[in-house]
Design a protein around this motif. Sequence first.
Motif, PDB file in Angstrom:
ATOM      1  N   ASP A  75      31.925  34.309  49.862  1.00  0.00           N
ATOM      2  CA  ASP A  75      31.356  34.140  48.535  1.00  0.00           C
ATOM      3  C   ASP A  75      32.196  33.103  47.798  1.00  0.00           C
ATOM      4  O   ASP A  75      33.337  33.371  47.418  1.00  0.00           O
ATOM      5  CB  ASP A  75      31.349  35.474  47.782  1.00  0.00           C
ATOM      6  CG  ASP A  75      30.658  35.385  46.437  1.00  0.00           C
ATOM      7  OD1 ASP A  75      30.250  34.276  46.025  1.00  0.00           O
ATOM      8  OD2 ASP A  75      30.526  36.440  45.784  1.00  0.00           O
ATOM      9  N   GLU A  78      34.100  33.400  44.300  1.00  0.00           N
ATOM     10  CA  GLU A  78      35.457  33.944  44.213  1.00  0.00           C
ATOM     11  C   GLU A  78      36.522  32.891  44.506  1.00  0.00           C
ATOM     12  O   GLU A  78      37.695  33.110  44.268  1.00  0.00           O
ATOM     13  CB  GLU A  78      35.606  35.114  45.178  1.00  0.00           C
ATOM     14  CG  GLU A  78      34.706  36.291  44.850  1.00  0.00           C
ATOM     15  CD  GLU A  78      34.864  37.436  45.826  1.00  0.00           C
ATOM     16  OE1 GLU A  78      35.894  37.497  46.538  1.00  0.00           O
ATOM     17  OE2 GLU A  78      33.963  38.272  45.882  1.00  0.00           O
ATOM     18  N   LEU A 179      40.108  33.884  51.745  1.00  0.00           N
ATOM     19  CA  LEU A 179      39.889  33.329  50.404  1.00  0.00           C
ATOM     20  C   LEU A 179      41.138  32.515  50.075  1.00  0.00           C
ATOM     21  O   LEU A 179      42.261  33.001  50.180  1.00  0.00           O
ATOM     22  CB  LEU A 179      39.695  34.477  49.417  1.00  0.00           C
ATOM     23  CG  LEU A 179      39.251  34.125  48.024  1.00  0.00           C
ATOM     24  CD1 LEU A 179      37.923  33.396  48.035  1.00  0.00           C
ATOM     25  CD2 LEU A 179      39.127  35.387  47.200  1.00  0.00           C
ATOM     26  N   ASP A 181      43.399  30.481  47.471  1.00  0.00           N
ATOM     27  CA  ASP A 181      43.686  30.219  46.068  1.00  0.00           C
ATOM     28  C   ASP A 181      44.142  28.795  45.891  1.00  0.00           C
ATOM     29  O   ASP A 181      44.901  28.261  46.710  1.00  0.00           O
ATOM     30  CB  ASP A 181      44.793  31.167  45.563  1.00  0.00           C
ATOM     31  CG  ASP A 181      44.315  32.590  45.484  1.00  0.00           C
ATOM     32  OD1 ASP A 181      43.124  32.795  45.200  1.00  0.00           O
ATOM     33  OD2 ASP A 181      45.130  33.508  45.698  1.00  0.00           O
TER      34      ASP A 181
END
Length: 182
Positions: A75, A78, A179, A181
């Motif tokens: 996703d 995010e 994910l 950052d």
Amino acid sequence: MRRLLHAILLGLVGAGIIHIVVLLLVPEFTERDAWSRLAMASDLYKMTRLDAEAGGAPVVKSVDPLFYAAACRFDLAEGMVRIKAPGSVPFWSVSVYERNGHNFYSFNDRTATGNKLDTVVLTPAQMIDVRRELPEDLQGAIFVEAPIEEGIFVIRAFVPDDSWKPVVSQFLDQSSCELQDY
């Protein structure tokens, strides 16, 4: 003439029954798309083997027996997603799909730096931010600008013979979908 009308009427009634049955079965089949099957098998950002070699029933039943495969759902709302796989196999290819299953990006080991799988999937807005100051650890990565929020990343690796099965399995089992950052 009477026989013809009888045949036409019988055909229309049969077509109507089949139409109603198909409409009633649509919800059953629409919940069995790739996104739903992967959602039942694992969470977002988790690589999931698609072939039966990993144990258990395969997530996708029509996987080519000469290829092992793994997939992860992501996703981008995010943040951007980084997919990596250590090691080397005879051939690998990847595809990025929209949530509804349309493929919008594909490449293979021949286009990657040093045949290593290191990819970042991100939105155009995230790409603008990354271009301002590219982190050093992303220098060799392939960037995939995705015009979507949710998608599926699929890795396929070729297994030329039985001696390669452990190597290819390890390649897929050690692959990651995280994910990132920034």
